[in-house]
Scaffold this motif. Structure first.
Motif, PDB file in Angstrom:
ATOM      1  N   LEU A  57      51.925  21.780  44.671  1.00 54.54           N
ATOM      2  CA  LEU A  57      53.201  22.318  45.009  1.00 54.54           C
ATOM      3  C   LEU A  57      54.036  21.051  45.735  1.00 54.54           C
ATOM      4  O   LEU A  57      54.816  21.308  46.610  1.00 54.54           O
ATOM      5  N   ASP A  58      53.358  19.878  45.793  1.00 53.86           N
ATOM      6  CA  ASP A  58      54.069  18.764  46.445  1.00 53.86           C
ATOM      7  C   ASP A  58      54.037  18.861  47.949  1.00 53.86           C
ATOM      8  O   ASP A  58      54.871  18.481  48.618  1.00 53.86           O
ATOM      9  N   GLY A  59      52.961  19.351  48.488  1.00 54.53           N
ATOM     10  CA  GLY A  59      52.909  19.764  50.009  1.00 54.53           C
ATOM     11  C   GLY A  59      52.949  18.685  50.927  1.00 54.53           C
ATOM     12  O   GLY A  59      53.253  18.715  51.863  1.00 54.53           O
ATOM     13  N   ASP A  60      52.655  17.610  50.250  1.00 53.54           N
ATOM     14  CA  ASP A  60      52.605  16.213  51.053  1.00 53.54           C
ATOM     15  C   ASP A  60      54.026  15.587  51.447  1.00 53.54           C
ATOM     16  O   ASP A  60      53.987  14.812  52.302  1.00 53.54           O
ATOM     17  N   ARG A  61      55.047  16.125  50.501  1.00 56.71           N
ATOM     18  CA  ARG A  61      56.401  15.752  50.473  1.00 56.71           C
ATOM     19  C   ARG A  61      57.193  16.559  51.186  1.00 56.71           C
ATOM     20  O   ARG A  61      58.217  16.359  51.713  1.00 56.71           O
ATOM     21  N   GLN A  62      57.186  17.739  51.160  1.00 56.06           N
ATOM     22  CA  GLN A  62      57.533  19.048  51.655  1.00 56.06           C
ATOM     23  C   GLN A  62      56.577  19.987  52.237  1.00 56.06           C
ATOM     24  O   GLN A  62      55.535  20.155  51.968  1.00 56.06           O
ATOM     25  N   PRO A  63      57.319  20.852  53.367  1.00 54.22           N
ATOM     26  CA  PRO A  63      56.442  21.544  53.899  1.00 54.22           C
ATOM     27  C   PRO A  63      56.556  22.996  52.966  1.00 54.22           C
ATOM     28  O   PRO A  63      57.184  23.290  52.202  1.00 54.22           O
ATOM     29  N   LEU A  64      55.036  23.438  53.007  1.00 52.92           N
ATOM     30  CA  LEU A  64      54.899  24.605  52.255  1.00 52.92           C
ATOM     31  C   LEU A  64      55.755  25.433  52.630  1.00 52.92           C
ATOM     32  O   LEU A  64      55.714  25.991  54.063  1.00 52.92           O
ATOM     33  N   SER A  65      55.966  26.760  51.972  1.00 53.95           N
ATOM     34  CA  SER A  65      56.772  27.942  52.549  1.00 53.95           C
ATOM     35  C   SER A  65      56.095  29.315  51.896  1.00 53.95           C
ATOM     36  O   SER A  65      55.493  29.066  51.067  1.00 53.95           O
ATOM     37  N   PRO A  66      56.426  30.267  52.619  1.00 50.06           N
ATOM     38  CA  PRO A  66      55.856  31.584  52.018  1.00 50.06           C
ATOM     39  C   PRO A  66      56.118  31.519  50.401  1.00 50.06           C
ATOM     40  O   PRO A  66      55.465  32.430  49.599  1.00 50.06           O
ATOM     41  N   ALA A  67      57.535  31.394  50.295  1.00 46.37           N
ATOM     42  CA  ALA A  67      58.044  31.616  48.796  1.00 46.37           C
ATOM     43  C   ALA A  67      57.188  30.881  47.826  1.00 46.37           C
ATOM     44  O   ALA A  67      57.153  31.276  46.793  1.00 46.37           O
ATOM     45  N   MET A  68      56.870  29.589  48.362  1.00 43.53           N
ATOM     46  CA  MET A  68      56.273  28.638  47.194  1.00 43.53           C
ATOM     47  C   MET A  68      54.446  29.315  47.023  1.00 43.53           C
ATOM     48  O   MET A  68      54.178  29.155  45.936  1.00 43.53           O
ATOM     49  N   LEU A  69      54.123  29.674  48.317  1.00 45.65           N
ATOM     50  CA  LEU A  69      52.743  30.064  47.923  1.00 45.65           C
ATOM     51  C   LEU A  69      52.648  31.456  47.358  1.00 45.65           C
ATOM     52  O   LEU A  69      51.892  31.717  46.395  1.00 45.65           O
TER      53      LEU A  69
END
Length: 117
Positions: A57-69
């Motif tokens: 999810l490219d979580g190192d570049r952008q914060p994870l969100s509930p929608a992404m998860l």
């Protein structure tokens, strides 16, 4: 300051994502995370899966969100169903969990970390 409309998630989308994650937590997360807390090997496995989910999810570049998860979990689950996977109809044996359940448990762990932030 005004935020462009395309950058604001509609309330229903946010609610839907949180609902999806809540259902996943009820079906897999609560019992699975408790099992992981008691089993260091399972906890390490969940951590590895969480790192893979974060990476995809490219979580190192952008914060994870509930929608992404939620989207990730739904996508993994749908792909598994298309390939003949069936959800367990009873308690999960967390001593040797299948790949998909471990991956979904990792999503639950990541979602829990969002709630703490």
């Amino acid at each position: 300051m005004r935020v462009p409309f395309t950058r604001v998630a509609p309330r229903t989308a946010v609610d839907s994502a949180r609902s999806t994650l809540a259902a996943l937590t009820v079906s897999v997360g609560t019992v699975g995370l408790a099992a992981a807390a008691a089993r260091p090997g399972l906890l390490a496995l969940v951590d590895q899966h969480a790192a893979a989910v974060r990476d995809s999810l490219d979580g190192d570049r952008q914060p994870l969100s509930p929608a992404m998860l939620a989207g990730y979990a739904e996508g993994v689950r749908e792909a598994a169903l298309e390939h003949g996977w069936t959800p367990p109809d009873g308690p999960v044996d967390w001593s040797q969990p299948e790949w998909l359940l471990t991956r979904l448990l990792a999503v639950c762990a990541l979602a829990r970390s969002l709630d703490r932030a």
